[in-house]
Scaffold this active site. Structure first.
Site, PDB file in Angstrom:
ATOM      1  N   CYS A   2       0.842  -1.182   0.000  1.00 54.92           N
ATOM      2  CA  CYS A   2       0.000   0.000   0.000  1.00 54.92           C
ATOM      3  C   CYS A   2       0.884   1.241   0.000  1.00 54.92           C
ATOM      4  O   CYS A   2       2.053   1.183   0.349  1.00 54.92           O
ATOM      5  CB  CYS A   2      -0.881   0.024   1.236  1.00 54.92           C
ATOM      6  SG  CYS A   2      -1.732  -1.524   1.514  1.00 54.92           S
ATOM      7  N   ARG A  27       1.709   1.405  -6.077  1.00 52.67           N
ATOM      8  CA  ARG A  27       1.917   0.480  -4.953  1.00 52.67           C
ATOM      9  C   ARG A  27       0.641  -0.287  -4.594  1.00 52.67           C
ATOM     10  O   ARG A  27       0.684  -1.258  -3.847  1.00 52.67           O
ATOM     11  CB  ARG A  27       2.388   1.254  -3.723  1.00 52.67           C
ATOM     12  CG  ARG A  27       3.723   1.925  -3.892  1.00 52.67           C
ATOM     13  CD  ARG A  27       4.134   2.563  -2.597  1.00 52.67           C
ATOM     14  NE  ARG A  27       4.384   1.570  -1.599  1.00 52.67           N
ATOM     15  CZ  ARG A  27       5.592   1.152  -1.223  1.00 52.67           C
ATOM     16  NH1 ARG A  27       6.646   1.671  -1.782  1.00 52.67           N
ATOM     17  NH2 ARG A  27       5.737   0.242  -0.300  1.00 52.67           N
ATOM     18  N   TRP A  74      -3.651  -2.033  -1.371  1.00 52.54           N
ATOM     19  CA  TRP A  74      -3.556  -3.301  -2.098  1.00 52.54           C
ATOM     20  C   TRP A  74      -4.036  -4.346  -1.100  1.00 52.54           C
ATOM     21  O   TRP A  74      -3.370  -4.614  -0.103  1.00 52.54           O
ATOM     22  CB  TRP A  74      -2.112  -3.556  -2.520  1.00 52.54           C
ATOM     23  CG  TRP A  74      -1.960  -4.769  -3.391  1.00 52.54           C
ATOM     24  CD1 TRP A  74      -2.074  -4.831  -4.741  1.00 52.54           C
ATOM     25  CD2 TRP A  74      -1.635  -6.096  -2.958  1.00 52.54           C
ATOM     26  NE1 TRP A  74      -1.846  -6.117  -5.176  1.00 52.54           N
ATOM     27  CE2 TRP A  74      -1.582  -6.912  -4.101  1.00 52.54           C
ATOM     28  CE3 TRP A  74      -1.404  -6.677  -1.712  1.00 52.54           C
ATOM     29  CZ2 TRP A  74      -1.300  -8.273  -4.048  1.00 52.54           C
ATOM     30  CZ3 TRP A  74      -1.124  -8.040  -1.655  1.00 52.54           C
ATOM     31  CH2 TRP A  74      -1.081  -8.816  -2.823  1.00 52.54           C
ATOM     32  N   ASN A 100       0.364  -0.090   6.221  1.00 56.35           N
ATOM     33  CA  ASN A 100       0.885  -0.909   5.127  1.00 56.35           C
ATOM     34  C   ASN A 100       1.609  -2.084   5.778  1.00 56.35           C
ATOM     35  O   ASN A 100       2.512  -1.870   6.576  1.00 56.35           O
ATOM     36  CB  ASN A 100       1.856  -0.066   4.287  1.00 56.35           C
ATOM     37  CG  ASN A 100       2.608  -0.883   3.250  1.00 56.35           C
ATOM     38  OD1 ASN A 100       2.175  -1.976   2.873  1.00 56.35           O
ATOM     39  ND2 ASN A 100       3.734  -0.357   2.785  1.00 56.35           N
ATOM     40  N   GLY A 101       1.196  -3.298   5.462  1.00 56.10           N
ATOM     41  CA  GLY A 101       1.832  -4.470   6.062  1.00 56.10           C
ATOM     42  C   GLY A 101       0.761  -5.473   6.478  1.00 56.10           C
ATOM     43  O   GLY A 101      -0.387  -5.389   6.032  1.00 56.10           O
ATOM     44  N   GLU A 483      11.437 -14.289 -18.632  1.00 57.64           N
ATOM     45  CA  GLU A 483      11.106 -12.879 -18.407  1.00 57.64           C
ATOM     46  C   GLU A 483      10.082 -12.396 -19.450  1.00 57.64           C
ATOM     47  O   GLU A 483       9.149 -11.668 -19.119  1.00 57.64           O
ATOM     48  CB  GLU A 483      12.398 -12.040 -18.449  1.00 57.64           C
ATOM     49  CG  GLU A 483      12.219 -10.546 -18.345  1.00 57.64           C
ATOM     50  CD  GLU A 483      11.519 -10.058 -17.075  1.00 57.64           C
ATOM     51  OE1 GLU A 483      11.306 -10.859 -16.147  1.00 57.64           O
ATOM     52  OE2 GLU A 483      11.160  -8.874 -17.021  1.00 57.64           O
ATOM     53  N   LYS A 487       6.414 -10.909 -18.507  1.00 59.17           N
ATOM     54  CA  LYS A 487       5.942  -9.592 -18.954  1.00 59.17           C
ATOM     55  C   LYS A 487       4.564  -9.731 -19.570  1.00 59.17           C
ATOM     56  O   LYS A 487       3.656  -8.967 -19.276  1.00 59.17           O
ATOM     57  CB  LYS A 487       6.889  -8.964 -19.991  1.00 59.17           C
ATOM     58  CG  LYS A 487       8.177  -8.399 -19.504  1.00 59.17           C
ATOM     59  CD  LYS A 487       8.075  -7.163 -18.644  1.00 59.17           C
ATOM     60  CE  LYS A 487       7.862  -7.476 -17.214  1.00 59.17           C
ATOM     61  NZ  LYS A 487       8.921  -7.844 -16.347  1.00 59.17           N
ATOM     62  N   GLU A 490       1.712 -10.736 -16.946  1.00 53.13           N
ATOM     63  CA  GLU A 490       1.309  -9.779 -15.912  1.00 53.13           C
ATOM     64  C   GLU A 490       0.548  -8.586 -16.456  1.00 53.13           C
ATOM     65  O   GLU A 490      -0.294  -8.036 -15.765  1.00 53.13           O
ATOM     66  CB  GLU A 490       2.472  -9.363 -15.007  1.00 53.13           C
ATOM     67  CG  GLU A 490       3.568  -8.576 -15.618  1.00 53.13           C
ATOM     68  CD  GLU A 490       4.697  -8.281 -14.614  1.00 53.13           C
ATOM     69  OE1 GLU A 490       4.464  -8.242 -13.400  1.00 53.13           O
ATOM     70  OE2 GLU A 490       5.831  -8.067 -15.070  1.00 53.13           O
TER      71      GLU A 490
HETATM   72  O1  M6R Z   1      11.447  -4.828  -6.305  1.00 54.72           O
HETATM   73  P1  M6R Z   1      11.862  -6.237  -6.606  1.00 54.72           P
HETATM   74  O2  M6R Z   1      12.824  -6.313  -7.730  1.00 54.72           O
HETATM   75  O3  M6R Z   1      12.363  -6.964  -5.403  1.00 54.72           O
HETATM   76  O4  M6R Z   1      10.537  -6.950  -7.075  1.00 54.72           O
HETATM   77  C1  M6R Z   1      10.504  -8.316  -7.361  1.00 54.72           C
HETATM   78  C2  M6R Z   1       9.222  -8.693  -8.074  1.00 54.72           C
HETATM   79  O5  M6R Z   1       8.112  -8.416  -7.276  1.00 54.72           O
HETATM   80  C3  M6R Z   1       9.075  -7.942  -9.411  1.00 54.72           C
HETATM   81  O6  M6R Z   1      10.156  -8.167 -10.249  1.00 54.72           O
HETATM   82  C4  M6R Z   1       7.782  -8.388 -10.123  1.00 54.72           C
HETATM   83  O7  M6R Z   1       7.899  -9.714 -10.531  1.00 54.72           O
HETATM   84  C5  M6R Z   1       7.492  -7.450 -11.310  1.00 54.72           C
HETATM   85  N1  M6R Z   1       6.090  -7.193 -11.388  1.00 54.72           N
HETATM   86  C6  M6R Z   1       7.928  -8.022 -12.599  1.00 54.72           C
HETATM   87  O8  M6R Z   1       7.606  -7.236 -13.684  1.00 54.72           O
END
Ligand code: M6R
Length: 610
Positions: A2, A27, A74, A100-101, A483, A487, A490
């Protein structure tokens, strides 16, 4: 996950909070709310959905307030709804909190508070905090100590802000596992979960550490530990340009960030390439280089895209530094009984530097005595601060939820770390020179790939209705296949799987028919001929094929349906180039499907809960 923002000063805080929430919306974006003190009253205005809906709602109310807190959510506990949106208030409506948490022991605390007569309105874990603080406050404790005492009963993670009309000159903030910063202004102060929300107002930042709590007035602040010990906090000057966190004329942050890669990769390398010495200069690792180079093993820990960068690094380290490497999902590592040996070096990769699983794995690794190196983008983030040593990737703020420019910059930095170690071990000066010189050519090559944007957009038109996708690559390009698939899924919600191309015949080949598009990452490298055989296998089964291929490859055009031709580089650096067409392909498919690529459903940029 959040977003939290707050203001105390003489200005009307409503527009400041709304603007801050918009900057934090990446976020979390299922609901939003403000808690305000004005005219001796406290109140909360909340709305389901995006911050713009909250803004519409608040506009009609014509409220002016000089102390307020804001939250974009979130959902973890309780569905996205107005009731579950933050702030949460106490029974009398005099006190509000944003959180947040996750409060892990909320059920036990809730039961206890309900027995005392407290009435819960939401399904959230967060609501226990306001009633617990209220309970201490009613017993005569100040707002600060009520919050401190309440938090000492809580298990879990929090970044919280508390306001109350009983003490209308302050905001109380505390942190444990979720980020929280204080922004220092002139006769006004700010609080936020993320520096991005404050940078339009101040660059003077105080980072709270886990287990710390602060009382923020308009012209001062005071911090203690949750256990009531005094602490002195440093005010840090943060370098960030407002332009870096705006869309600068692009339709989405994601395409802006893809297009920025010439510059971001340049920034990741700036001052770090020593061509004549065939070396990389990484100031952040000063004093640790020998220890890292003498490692018997490297363990890389990360999540999502950063984990994919770790997989590429495995190939780099093993090929050039000749050190065995293990790459771990942070969420798995932290709950196993990982064996850490003397002379192990651990690398934690994180764009945000706040990912809860990666941070927890880092703390566990430190506890077990490993040397911990952070590779982060967000300067001053928790992982960067917790690591013994580290390297910033300097990609600049990444706002789009789908990580793009951070990935290529992570790869650049991991290549530089490889060079640093390899040159201290076996690599010759000549080899070092040739790799470092090749790295210097990357920005120009990226520029050429970005010019293929229109061509890739056209290809995307033919795949808007696809239901599934396979991404296939070998060697260094196997993680790129993962990767590319991540992409696509998501942001376009199309199911996609990444596979090592040769594994296809061990199962996924059963999926191939005319409805299954396959993306091959097939530059002319040492496994090229083998990948061509895999392409033939898909073609024989009528699969539609897109190939990311080398510019000088004339053979491939007759084998596949679509080609995206890119410049060549050495194998180790190839993923930095091959991933860019896949980012563009996913982006254009999602945009053509009419989806919100910057804020895809159910996702948030920074995963600060387990
Ligand atoms: O901030 P971080 O690199 O630790 O985040 C890791 C993953 O949450 C982040 O890479 C996530 O998979 C992305 N949405 C990928 O596009």
């Amino acid at each position: 996950m959040c977003g939290i923002v707050g203001y105390i000063g003489d200005k009307n805080c409503v527009p400041i909070l709304i603007e801050g929430l918009k900057r934090l919306e990446y976020r979390g974006y299922d609901s939003a709310g403000l808690g305000l003190l004005y005219n001796g009253n406290a109140s909360a205005i909340k709305s389901k959905g995006k911050v713009s809906l909250l803004e519409d709602k608040i506009e009609g109310l014509n409220i002016k307030s000089s102390l307020g807190i804001g939250h974009t959510r979130w959902a973890t506990h309780g569905e996205p709804s107005e009731i579950n949106a933050h702030p949460h208030g106490n029974d009398s409506g005099s006190m509000f909190i944003i959180h947040n948490g996750i409060i892990e022991n909320y059920a036990v605390i809730k039961k206890r508070l309900q027995k005392l007569g407290y009435v819960f309105k939401s399904d959230t874990d967060s609501e226990v905090l306001v009633h617990l603080i209220d309970d201490f406050h009613k017993k005569g404790n100040s707002l600060f100590h009520s919050t401190r005492l309440a938090l000492s009963q809580v298990d879990g993670t929090y970044g919280i802000a508390v306001i109350s009309k009983t003490e209308p000159d302050k905001i109380i903030v505390a942190k444990n596992g979720s980020p929280l910063v204080i922004g220092i202004g002139d006769d006004e102060n700010f609080i936020a979960s993320d520096v991005n929300a404050l940078i339009a107002h101040t660059s003077k930042i105080v980072y709270l550490e886990d287990g710390e709590i602060a009382e923020v007035y308009k012209d001062s602040f005071m911090a203690k530990t949750i256990t009531d010990e005094d602490i002195l906090k440093e005010i840090v000057q943060v370098e960030m340009d407002l332009d870096e966190i705006s869309k600068s004329g692009y339709q989405h942050f994601m395409i802006k960030e893809i297009m920025e890669q010439t510059e971001s990769v340049t920034n990741s390398m700036r001052g770090r390439l020593l061509v004549e010495e065939g070396l990389a200069k990484l100031g952040g690792l000063k004093g640790f280089e020998d220890q890292i180079a003498k490692s018997n093993r490297i363990i890389i820990v990360a999540c999502g895209t950063s984990w994919h960068a770790g997989l590429v690094a495995e190939y780099m380290f093993e090929q050039f530094a000749e050190i065995p490497v293990e790459v771990e999902y942070a969420s798995e590592f932290r709950y196993r009984n990982p064996v850490i040996l003397p002379n192990d070096t651990m690398i934690f990769i994180s764009q945000s530097g706040e990912t809860a699983d990666t941070l927890a794995a880092l703390k566990e690794a430190k506890r077990r005595g490993a040397l911990c190196l952070g590779v982060c983008n967000a300067v001053g983030s928790s992982i960067a601060r917790e690591s013994h040593t580290g390297v910033y990737i300097h990609a600049g703020p990444e706002i789009g939820v789908a990580s793009t420019k951070a990935f290529t910059s992570q790869l650049v930095v991991l290549a530089l770390i490889t060079m640093l170690i390899a040159r201290k071990r076996h690599m010759s000066l000549a080899d070092g020179k040739s790799i470092i010189s090749e790295m210097a050519t990357l920005p120009a090559k990226i520029e050429r790939i970005l010019k293929l944007n229109d061509h890739i957009e056209k290809i995307a038109e033919d795949f808007v209705n696809a239901k599934n996708f396979l991404y296939l690559g070998r060697g260094y390009n196997f993680p790129v296949a993962l990767e590319g698939a991540l992409k696509l899924k998501e942001i376009s919600y199309i199911h996609a799987e990444g596979y090592p191309a040769a594994e296809m015949k061990h199962g996924p080949i059963a999926l191939i028919d005319e409805n299954m598009p396959a993306v091959f990452i097939s530059p002319k490298d040492s496994v090229y001929e083998k990948v061509i055989s895999n392409i033939e296998e898909v073609k024989a089964r009528k699969g539609r094929i897109i190939a990311v291929a080398s510019e000088n490859d004339d053979k491939i055009d007759s084998l596949v349906d679509y080609t995206i031709k890119i410049p060549d580089t050495i194998r180790m650096l190839m993923p930095i180039l091959t991933v860019i067409p896949l980012q563009l392909l996913a982006y254009h498919i999602a945009v053509k499907k009419g989806l919100n690529v910057d804020q895809p459903r159910n996702l948030a940029k920074s995963v600060t809960v387990e």
